[in-house]
Design an enzyme around this catalytic site. Structure first.
Site, PDB file in Angstrom:
ATOM      1  CD  GLU A 237      -1.878   4.372   3.319  1.00 30.02           C
ATOM      2  OE1 GLU A 237      -3.042   4.706   3.601  1.00 30.02           O
ATOM      3  OE2 GLU A 237      -1.594   3.487   2.484  1.00 30.02           O
TER       4      GLU A 237
ATOM      5  CB  CYS B 235      -1.666   1.526   6.261  1.00 36.00           C
ATOM      6  SG  CYS B 235      -1.456   0.755   4.633  1.00 36.00           S
TER       7      CYS B 235
ATOM      8  CB  CYS C  22      -6.365  -0.362   5.429  1.00 40.54           C
ATOM      9  SG  CYS C  22      -4.672  -0.986   5.211  1.00 40.54           S
TER      10      CYS C  22
ATOM     11  CG  HIS D 222      -1.993  -1.015   1.190  1.00 42.63           C
ATOM     12  ND1 HIS D 222      -3.106  -0.948   2.004  1.00 42.63           N
ATOM     13  CD2 HIS D 222      -2.147  -2.142   0.450  1.00 42.63           C
ATOM     14  CE1 HIS D 222      -3.899  -1.984   1.768  1.00 42.63           C
ATOM     15  NE2 HIS D 222      -3.334  -2.726   0.833  1.00 42.63           N
TER      16      HIS D 222
END
Length: 221
Positions: free
Chosen positions: A104, A135, A132, A102
């Site tokens: 992040e 993260c 999420c 992801h």
């Protein structure tokens, strides 16, 4: 070697792009009295922050555009401290075939590699979409001090979990959250990407029996 002269990365993460926002600006102070307090059980919100996070969100949006260009959900993130860019990332789960890739996570990886420390005390994570759970856990582990979000993610976002006090046993005491920075622009990127996907044929999208018929329900990368 990459086109920009940076050496290839063993983990497949592309090197940081040229700066869109200034690489270094005046040091950013973090007046806690001006930041929204999102500690578990805080239950109150203070005045809007005086810090202008727009330039760094613009950089995160540029990262989101890179994700879209690679066929990924357009989410981007940057890590900054004292006005300096430490790391940036954009969704690359499909490109790397890695469910943890992801925006992040990749931004945090770059930042920790740059400072040679897995702790990012005093740093800020700016992301175009509410993180999420995965993260958010990573940013807690890295001791990020401020999280700046663009669009919210009602179904997969982790902020309600944090604010509810469910993570109160985490050894983090000074995490602050700023929400809604350039929210319209961040959400527009996502809506445009999903609209484009819907206009493609199922074969072009790679739809299969496990494809969610309502992809907007899962905005996070």
């Amino acid at each position: 070697m990459h086109a920009d002269g940076a050496p290839p990365r063993e983990d497949g993460i592309a090197p940081m792009s040229e700066p869109i926002a200034p690489q270094r600006s005046a040091p950013i102070a973090l007046p806690r009295s001006l930041l929204r307090d999102a500690r578990p059980g805080a239950g109150t919100e203070s005045a809007a922050p005086a810090i202008d996070w727009t330039p760094w969100m613009a950089r995160a949006l540029a990262c989101a555009d890179r994700a879209a260009a690679e066929g990924e959900i357009p989410v981007g993130a940057v890590v900054v401290r004292d006005g300096e860019l430490l790391g940036e990332g954009w969704n690359r789960t499909e490109q790397l075939q890695d469910p943890t890739a992801h925006a992040e996570i990749l931004a945090l990886r770059r930042a920790t590699a740059l400072v040679r420390n897995h702790r990012l005390t005093g740093a800020t994570l700016v992301t175009t979409l509410e993180p999420c759970v995965m993260c958010f856990g990573a940013l807690l582990e890295s001791r990020i001090e401020v999280v700046v979000c663009g669009a919210d993610d009602p179904l997969r976002g982790a902020l309600p979990l944090w604010k509810s006090g469910a993570l109160s046993r985490y050894p983090v005491r000074n995490l602050h959250v700023v929400e809604g920075v350039e929210e319209r622009e961040c959400r527009a990127r996502l809506k445009a990407w999903f609209a484009s996907r819907r206009s493609e044929s199922p074969r072009a999208r790679g739809d299969g029996p496990n494809t969610d018929p309502n992809p907007e329900r899962c905005l996070s990368g």
